[in-house]
Design a protein around this motif. Structure first.
Motif, PDB file in Angstrom:
ATOM      1  N   GLN A   1     -43.900 -86.254  15.892  1.00 53.03           N
ATOM      2  CA  GLN A   1     -45.348 -86.480  15.908  1.00 53.03           C
ATOM      3  C   GLN A   1     -46.025 -86.140  14.583  1.00 53.03           C
ATOM      4  OE1 GLN A   1     -46.848 -84.753  19.558  1.00 53.03           O
ATOM      5  NE2 GLN A   1     -45.962 -86.463  20.675  1.00 53.03           N
TER       6      GLN A   1
ATOM      7  N   GLN B   1     -33.399 -89.790  24.642  1.00 57.28           N
ATOM      8  CA  GLN B   1     -33.922 -90.978  25.331  1.00 57.28           C
ATOM      9  C   GLN B   1     -35.142 -91.521  24.588  1.00 57.28           C
ATOM     10  OE1 GLN B   1     -32.364 -92.468  28.129  1.00 57.28           O
ATOM     11  NE2 GLN B   1     -33.718 -94.071  27.297  1.00 57.28           N
ATOM     12  N   ASP B   2     -36.044 -90.620  24.180  1.00 54.35           N
ATOM     13  CA  ASP B   2     -37.231 -91.046  23.415  1.00 54.35           C
ATOM     14  C   ASP B   2     -36.826 -91.691  22.092  1.00 54.35           C
ATOM     15  OD1 ASP B   2     -38.797 -90.057  25.409  1.00 54.35           O
ATOM     16  OD2 ASP B   2     -39.447 -88.256  24.336  1.00 54.35           O
TER      17      ASP B   2
ATOM     18  N   LYS C   1     -33.990 -85.680  26.875  1.00 52.47           N
ATOM     19  CA  LYS C   1     -35.254 -86.424  26.747  1.00 52.47           C
ATOM     20  C   LYS C   1     -35.499 -86.819  25.293  1.00 52.47           C
ATOM     21  CE  LYS C   1     -40.149 -86.546  27.813  1.00 52.47           C
ATOM     22  NZ  LYS C   1     -40.442 -87.172  26.540  1.00 52.47           N
TER      23      LYS C   1
ATOM     24  N   ARG D   1     -42.124 -90.610  15.684  1.00 54.15           N
ATOM     25  CA  ARG D   1     -42.232 -90.723  17.142  1.00 54.15           C
ATOM     26  C   ARG D   1     -41.913 -89.394  17.838  1.00 54.15           C
ATOM     27  NH1 ARG D   1     -41.213 -95.048  20.987  1.00 54.15           N
ATOM     28  NH2 ARG D   1     -41.357 -94.048  23.018  1.00 54.15           N
ATOM     29  N   LEU D   2     -40.848 -88.729  17.397  1.00 49.45           N
ATOM     30  CA  LEU D   2     -40.454 -87.511  18.105  1.00 49.45           C
ATOM     31  C   LEU D   2     -41.117 -86.253  17.542  1.00 49.45           C
ATOM     32  CD1 LEU D   2     -37.939 -89.626  18.607  1.00 49.45           C
ATOM     33  CD2 LEU D   2     -37.044 -87.623  19.709  1.00 49.45           C
TER      34      LEU D   2
ATOM     35  N   ASP E   1     -35.795 -95.212  22.727  1.00 51.72           N
ATOM     36  CA  ASP E   1     -37.001 -96.040  22.920  1.00 51.72           C
ATOM     37  C   ASP E   1     -37.670 -96.324  21.576  1.00 51.72           C
ATOM     38  OD1 ASP E   1     -36.509 -95.864  25.601  1.00 51.72           O
ATOM     39  OD2 ASP E   1     -38.046 -94.332  25.992  1.00 51.72           O
ATOM     40  N   ALA E   2     -37.714 -95.304  20.711  1.00 50.67           N
ATOM     41  CA  ALA E   2     -38.372 -95.479  19.404  1.00 50.67           C
ATOM     42  C   ALA E   2     -37.654 -96.559  18.595  1.00 50.67           C
ATOM     43  CB  ALA E   2     -38.379 -94.151  18.648  1.00 50.67           C
TER      44      ALA E   2
END
Ligand code: Z5A
Length: 228
Positions: A120, A177-178, A174, A117-118, A181-182
């Motif tokens: 990519q 935070q991501d 950020k 997710r982070l 969410d992941a």
């Protein structure tokens, strides 16, 4: 009651992974769970990723130094995979086969969250790495500890004191935070295996929630809770 719990879990050990963002309290909760399992005479080992075996600990040092980041996301993912391969083959699988429970601080969901997710890194790369390193092995239960980013970072900073942040601690708000969410998405996508626990509470309250999750998901020890 303890003997009954052991009898019901004879055969392969249970595999429980703990996941979550920075300072979510994984190490604290794993230790509490290990003590509690010990009290009901269940044999368990505590281990971690990256690391957990002599070979993987060498790779851990490389990764947390930031060396892997310099090589780029795909190469960094390969390093995590190499560490996992050694850890699974030499520590996790042998323990499970002997009927020993394995409590692991981070496992492949960390790769999905951080590198997928982070970072990519493409799903195809992650899937290939997963096939090679763990095959069909999945945790029986994954506890995902969820805390607001500011709370987790404050806890981590307090623990670190004047020491320098590592490669991941040094990322911006950020990123964290991501990451949160992941993990929430991972829990939503696989509710059979994952339990999302609100970890913004004192450690004893969180430990009680972890124990309830175990009792609900791993049918083998429903009555062991009454030994507390
Ligand atoms: N990574 C990756 O990118 N890809 C992968 O495939 C894998 C890993 C496997 C390993 O870091 C890094 O590797 C990790 C992801 C990446 N990135 N980071 N950062 P690590 O092993 O060095 O650290 P960590 O796994 O991130 O753990 P942590 O965040 O440092 O800590 P924690 O285990 O979640 O929390 P803790 O040590 O139990 O608690 C932290 C502090 O808070 C401590 O002082 C406690 O006393 C305190 N604490 C704990 N619980 C509470 C409660 N409930 N209230 C108040 N204070 C508390």
């Amino acid at each position: 009651m303890a003997e009954a719990a052991v009898k019901r879990t004879s055969g392969r050990g249970k595999f429980i992974s703990f996941e979550g963002g920075e300072g979510s309290g994984k190490s604290t909760q794993i230790k509490k769970l290990a003590d509690r399992l010990d009290a009901v005479k269940l044999r368990a080992i505590v281990t971690r990723e990256p690391g957990g075996s002599p070979g993987a600990e060498v790779i851990r040092h490389l990764l947390l130094s930031g060396m892997g980041k310099l090589l780029g996301p795909d190469a960094e993912t390969l390093l995590f995979a190499a560490a996992r391969d050694d850890h699974v083959r030499t520590v996790i699988q042998p323990a499970l086969t002997q009927g020993i429970w394995v409590l692991c601080d981070r496992f492949f969901d960390s790769t999905r969250a951080y590198q997928g997710r982070l970072g990519q890194v493409a799903p195809g790369v992650l899937n290939a790495m997963q096939r090679v390193t763990i095959g069909d092995l999945k945790p029986d239960l994954t506890i995902i500890l969820d805390v607001p980013v500011e709370v987790g970072l404050q806890r981590a900073a307090a623990r670190r004191g004047s020491g320098a942040p590592d490669r991941f601690e040094a990322e911006d708000i950020k990123f964290h935070q991501d990451l949160r969410d992941a993990y929430r998405q991972i829990a939503a996508d696989d509710p059979q295996r994952c339990v999302l626990i609100d970890a913004n509470a004192d450690a004893e309250t969180v430990a009680a929630k972890v124990w309830t999750a175990l009792r609900d998901h791993l049918f083998a020890i429903p009555n062991a809770a009454s030994t507390a």
